[in-house]
Design a protein around this motif. Structure first.
Motif, PDB file in Angstrom:
ATOM      1  N   SER A   1       0.851   5.528 -11.050  1.00  0.00           N
ATOM      2  CA  SER A   1      -0.065   6.295 -10.200  1.00  0.00           C
ATOM      3  C   SER A   1       0.271   7.776 -10.168  1.00  0.00           C
ATOM      4  O   SER A   1      -0.222   8.512  -9.326  1.00  0.00           O
ATOM      5  CB  SER A   1      -0.061   5.719  -8.777  1.00  0.00           C
ATOM      6  OG  SER A   1      -0.554   4.414  -8.808  1.00  0.00           O
TER       7      SER A   1
ATOM      8  N   VAL B   1      -4.136   5.467  -7.944  1.00  0.00           N
ATOM      9  CA  VAL B   1      -3.645   4.373  -7.090  1.00  0.00           C
ATOM     10  C   VAL B   1      -4.726   3.310  -6.997  1.00  0.00           C
ATOM     11  O   VAL B   1      -4.479   2.113  -7.226  1.00  0.00           O
ATOM     12  CB  VAL B   1      -3.270   4.892  -5.678  1.00  0.00           C
ATOM     13  CG1 VAL B   1      -3.014   3.719  -4.728  1.00  0.00           C
ATOM     14  CG2 VAL B   1      -2.046   5.800  -5.738  1.00  0.00           C
ATOM     15  N   ALA B   2      -5.941   3.742  -6.680  1.00  0.00           N
ATOM     16  CA  ALA B   2      -7.048   2.782  -6.520  1.00  0.00           C
ATOM     17  C   ALA B   2      -7.277   2.026  -7.839  1.00  0.00           C
ATOM     18  O   ALA B   2      -7.474   0.799  -7.839  1.00  0.00           O
ATOM     19  CB  ALA B   2      -8.306   3.529  -6.113  1.00  0.00           C
TER      20      ALA B   2
ATOM     21  N   ALA C   1       0.843  -1.209   0.000  1.00  0.00           N
ATOM     22  CA  ALA C   1       0.000   0.000   0.000  1.00  0.00           C
ATOM     23  C   ALA C   1       0.873   1.253   0.000  1.00  0.00           C
ATOM     24  O   ALA C   1       0.567   2.237  -0.685  1.00  0.00           O
ATOM     25  CB  ALA C   1      -0.916  -0.011   1.213  1.00  0.00           C
ATOM     26  N   GLU C   2       1.974   1.209   0.773  1.00  0.00           N
ATOM     27  CA  GLU C   2       2.854   2.394   0.839  1.00  0.00           C
ATOM     28  C   GLU C   2       3.655   2.561  -0.454  1.00  0.00           C
ATOM     29  O   GLU C   2       3.937   3.670  -0.876  1.00  0.00           O
ATOM     30  CB  GLU C   2       3.796   2.271   2.041  1.00  0.00           C
ATOM     31  CG  GLU C   2       3.078   2.395   3.365  1.00  0.00           C
ATOM     32  CD  GLU C   2       3.894   1.851   4.545  1.00  0.00           C
ATOM     33  OE1 GLU C   2       3.601   2.243   5.672  1.00  0.00           O
ATOM     34  OE2 GLU C   2       4.815   1.018   4.328  1.00  0.00           O
TER      35      GLU C   2
ATOM     36  N   SER D   1      -2.021  -5.662   0.177  1.00  0.00           N
ATOM     37  CA  SER D   1      -1.631  -4.295   0.547  1.00  0.00           C
ATOM     38  C   SER D   1      -0.728  -4.232   1.774  1.00  0.00           C
ATOM     39  O   SER D   1       0.051  -3.304   1.918  1.00  0.00           O
ATOM     40  CB  SER D   1      -2.855  -3.420   0.737  1.00  0.00           C
ATOM     41  OG  SER D   1      -3.646  -3.979   1.737  1.00  0.00           O
TER      42      SER D   1
ATOM     43  N   SER E   1       1.489  11.114  -6.232  1.00  0.00           N
ATOM     44  CA  SER E   1       0.610   9.983  -6.558  1.00  0.00           C
ATOM     45  C   SER E   1      -0.845  10.419  -6.385  1.00  0.00           C
ATOM     46  O   SER E   1      -1.178  11.145  -5.462  1.00  0.00           O
ATOM     47  CB  SER E   1       0.935   8.777  -5.683  1.00  0.00           C
ATOM     48  OG  SER E   1       0.369   8.954  -4.415  1.00  0.00           O
ATOM     49  N   ASN E   2      -1.665   9.942  -7.279  1.00  0.00           N
ATOM     50  CA  ASN E   2      -3.056  10.374  -7.291  1.00  0.00           C
ATOM     51  C   ASN E   2      -3.915   9.238  -6.731  1.00  0.00           C
ATOM     52  O   ASN E   2      -3.892   8.128  -7.256  1.00  0.00           O
ATOM     53  CB  ASN E   2      -3.421  10.680  -8.759  1.00  0.00           C
ATOM     54  CG  ASN E   2      -4.863  10.973  -8.935  1.00  0.00           C
ATOM     55  OD1 ASN E   2      -5.721  10.198  -8.530  1.00  0.00           O
ATOM     56  ND2 ASN E   2      -5.146  12.107  -9.543  1.00  0.00           N
ATOM     57  N   PRO E   3      -4.690   9.509  -5.622  1.00  0.00           N
ATOM     58  CA  PRO E   3      -5.441   8.423  -4.970  1.00  0.00           C
ATOM     59  C   PRO E   3      -6.353   7.665  -5.936  1.00  0.00           C
ATOM     60  O   PRO E   3      -6.472   6.445  -5.841  1.00  0.00           O
ATOM     61  CB  PRO E   3      -6.261   9.158  -3.905  1.00  0.00           C
ATOM     62  CG  PRO E   3      -5.509  10.423  -3.641  1.00  0.00           C
ATOM     63  CD  PRO E   3      -4.829  10.796  -4.924  1.00  0.00           C
ATOM     64  N   ALA E   4      -6.972   8.391  -6.877  1.00  0.00           N
ATOM     65  CA  ALA E   4      -7.875   7.700  -7.806  1.00  0.00           C
ATOM     66  C   ALA E   4      -7.078   6.761  -8.711  1.00  0.00           C
ATOM     67  O   ALA E   4      -7.490   5.623  -8.970  1.00  0.00           O
ATOM     68  CB  ALA E   4      -8.631   8.724  -8.646  1.00  0.00           C
TER      69      ALA E   4
ATOM     70  N   ARG F   1       1.610   4.259  -3.337  1.00  0.00           N
ATOM     71  CA  ARG F   1       1.326   5.704  -3.221  1.00  0.00           C
ATOM     72  C   ARG F   1       2.600   6.462  -2.846  1.00  0.00           C
ATOM     73  O   ARG F   1       2.552   7.546  -2.282  1.00  0.00           O
ATOM     74  CB  ARG F   1       0.196   5.970  -2.238  1.00  0.00           C
ATOM     75  CG  ARG F   1       0.365   5.360  -0.867  1.00  0.00           C
ATOM     76  CD  ARG F   1      -0.666   5.951   0.116  1.00  0.00           C
ATOM     77  NE  ARG F   1      -0.276   5.599   1.447  1.00  0.00           N
ATOM     78  CZ  ARG F   1      -0.771   4.597   2.143  1.00  0.00           C
ATOM     79  NH1 ARG F   1      -1.716   3.852   1.634  1.00  0.00           N
ATOM     80  NH2 ARG F   1      -0.325   4.333   3.367  1.00  0.00           N
TER      81      ARG F   1
END
Ligand SMILES: Nc1ncnc2c1ncn2[C@@H]1O[C@H](COP(=O)(O)OP(=O)(O)OP(=O)(O)O)[C@@H](O)[C@H]1O
Length: 610
Positions: free
Chosen positions: A411, A376-377, A362-363, A389, A371-374, A366
């Protein structure tokens, strides 16, 4: 776990016994300890002084010693080499001599002593400074080794993910080297705690434990010494145990998981034109010169070349990880060459993936500064990483590691170039095949230009629209994949593309080659020059035995059947071809073969050989 050879264990055991023996001997005599003459309050005070001064001295050397270790590990050239030697001098001096040198600096008549009116001698500060002087090299040497062991690729990737040099030190160098540095801090603390000679010269008072021990020994015999030894041993043993707990790596949980890789959920196909990329890459290294000029709008570019031809160097120059004075890297008109790696907006996946070992999946994904959360997801879901993760890199299979590295790189919303350096090296064939599909899916869904470095022609042809063939740091052929493949332009390029020279011939017309024996090949691709002498090649799996085939041939040898296929040697014109055929293929004798005109590679004959 690998077994250690017996002789090595014996040698280690002998030294361990020798190191433990004095402790055993001393502890066995504790019963004789004479506590009557011991000033317990003074002993306790001395122990407090030693613990406090060793801690202060260690903190002092940590603040500057860890950065110095980093400088020594990362620096190059004779100045750094000299610096590395100089900082170890205190190790070479007898502590009393160190004390004398320190007095020239800290004493009443010394530069610092004068400024502080003698406050740096005969004081707690003096003890701390003396201990720091003798203990510092232990930390510096440990920190230098610790930083030198950090994979430079981890720092390179962090730089391309937006981290400046200071942040790379804090986010990568320091955490990755942490345990070895803690071990160095422990050594420095113990050295400071046990320091006697320099301390005695600089600050006889207040008594530290070693000086108190010396005084006690001077006034009485061995039995009076034993009570003094007790707190020394107790404190040292406590710190050592604590140090082991902190500094020895813990084995973290799970074994690497097997490569259970769900297919990549490809998103909507990227639309719009490809980026305009202009490259003029230059490196002048001792024994190697790189000069790569190319301009393209292709979305997918592959750099293909033999080992040492400059593929990785090209990628690193694009990423800004190699300076390359005079180089040009322009993406959609934006001049990247003028920017440091962290500002180039590049998604870089190096060989081996460079996943920092202290970060969970997970780290990792991102980790990029921007890094863009959307995104990344999106990539976590697309690569099937959600269930992993909380894992660390050593708990992942090679395929999962590659996906994490790709997700991390992709990301970034600003990434205009995705650089993939041999992303499939060191993987077995089935896994390579699956991971190529991953990259293919990625390429379909991003607008960024992907540049793939590889020495595998099949990989390049699958994952690129245009090829750049390198030899000795120069471009020997470049252009759309089909063009480069069918007309490599020369023997070296043809071999890079996997051609094994099969035959020679004379061009009859722009699409016909006479290869002798009454056979004229029909070839596609750029028109040939009639009358020219050429070489040609075709891959074994593109030659099919077929009764209605275009060319007459002769089967010379039928090999054994393996994996459901039979190897066959045949003559076509004056050339001999090794192909694979159906097990039921005709026996030795005449036959006919079918070959797609697009499958031929043709290049000018270099004049050597037939
Ligand atoms: N720091 C350096 N100083 C001098 N020469 C270097 C340096 N780094 C690389 N080289 C040389 O540059 C050449 C190109 O190296 P590069 O790593 O780009 O090769 P490559 O084509 O990627 O090879 P491989 O497929 O083995 O990774 C090599 O001859 C290498 O020895």
């Amino acid at each position: 776990m690998r077994r250690t050879p017996g002789a090595i264990r014996i040698l280690g055991g002998v030294l361990t016994l020798y190191l433990l023996a004095p402790f055993v001997a001393g502890l066995s005599r504790m019963g004789d300890a004479d506590w009557r003459g011991v000033d317990r309050a003074a002993l306790l005070h001395a122990a407090g002084v030693s613990v406090a001064s060793a801690t202060a001295a260690t903190a002092l050397v940590a603040v500057a010693g860890v950065p110095l270790g980093y400088v020594l590990a990362r620096g190059r050239g004779w100045r750094v080499a000299v610096l590395g030697g100089v900082v170890q001098w205190p190790l070479a001096l007898p502590p009393l001599a160190s004390g004398i040198l320190l007095l020239f600096l800290l004493g009443y008549n010394g530069v610092l002593g004068g400024l502080t009116h003698g406050a740096l001698t005969e004081s707690f500060a003096g003890i701390v400074l003396a201990e720091a002087f003798v203990a510092a090299p232990f930390l510096i040497v440990a920190a230098r080794s610790a930083f030198a062991a950090v994979d430079p690729a981890l720092e390179d990737v962090a730089a391309t993910l937006g981290y400046g040099p200071g942040a790379v030190f804090r986010r990568i160098g320091l955490p990755v080297a942490r345990r070895a540095i803690l071990a160095g801090l422990l050594l420095a603390w113990l050295r400071a705690f046990g320091e006697f000679g320099a301390t005695m010269m600089v600050a006889y008072h207040p008594y530290s434990l070693p000086v108190f021990t010396y005084v006690a020994f001077g006034g009485a015999g061995l039995p009076a010494m034993l009570p003094v030894l007790a707190p020394t041993l107790a404190v040292a043993a406590t710190v050592l145990v604590l140090g082991q707990v902190v500094a020895v790596p813990r084995r973290r949980g799970r074994a690497p998981s097997r490569d259970v890789l769900p297919p990549v959920a490809a998103g909507p196909a990227a639309t719009g034109p490809g980026r305009t990329l202009v490259l003029d890459l230059r490196q002048n290294l001792e024994g190697f010169t790189l000069r790569v000029e190319y301009r393209t709008q292709a979305r997918r570019l592959a750099i293909l070349g033999a080992s040492g031809s400059g593929k990785s160097m090209s990628l690193r120059t694009i990423a800004g990880l190699e300076r390359g004075a005079g180089s040009v890297v322009r993406c959609d008109g934006r001049d990247l060459a003028a920017l440091p790696p962290e500002a180039r907006g590049i998604a870089y996946v190096p060989q081996g993936y460079a996943l920092p070992p202290h970060l969970t999946v997970a780290e990792q994904v991102r980790f990029a500064v921007d890094s863009n959360p959307a995104l990344v997801a999106h990539w976590v879901a697309a690569f099937g990483l959600a269930d992993l993760s909380r894992r660390y890199p050593h708990e992942l299979s090679p395929g999962q590691r590659q996906r994490v590295a790709l997700a991390r790189a992709l990301s970034r919303p600003s990434a205009g170039l995705v650089l993939l350096d041999e992303p499939f090296s060191a993987l077995d064939a089935p896994l390579r095949a699956r991971l190529r599909q991953d990259v293919l899916a990625v390429q379909g869904g991003v607008r960024a230009t992907t540049i793939l470095v590889t020495h595998d022609p099949a990989e390049a042809m699958l994952l690129a629209d245009e090829l750049l063939l390198l030899d000795g740091g120069r471009v020997i052929r470049a252009g759309p994949v089909d063009e480069v493949f069918s007309r490599p332009g020369g023997e070296i390029a043809a071999r890079l593309l996997g051609a094994r020279t099969i035959g020679a011939g004379d061009v009859l017309s722009p699409t016909r080659i006479d290869i002798g024996g009454g056979v004229a090949l029909r070839v596609a691709g750029a028109p040939l020059t009639p009358g020219a002498r050429v070489r040609w090649a075709v891959r074994p799996h593109q030659v099919r035995l077929d009764g209605r085939g275009e060319y007459p041939a002769t089967i010379l040898h039928r090999g054994a059947v393996r994996d459901g296929q039979r190897s066959v040697r045949l003559r076509l014109g004056e050339a001999v071809l090794d192909i694979v055929a159906d097990p039921s293929c005709p026996d030795i004798g005449p036959c006919r073969v079918m070959i797609d005109p697009l499958a031929f590679q043709v290049w000018p004959h270099d004049g050597h050989g037939p």
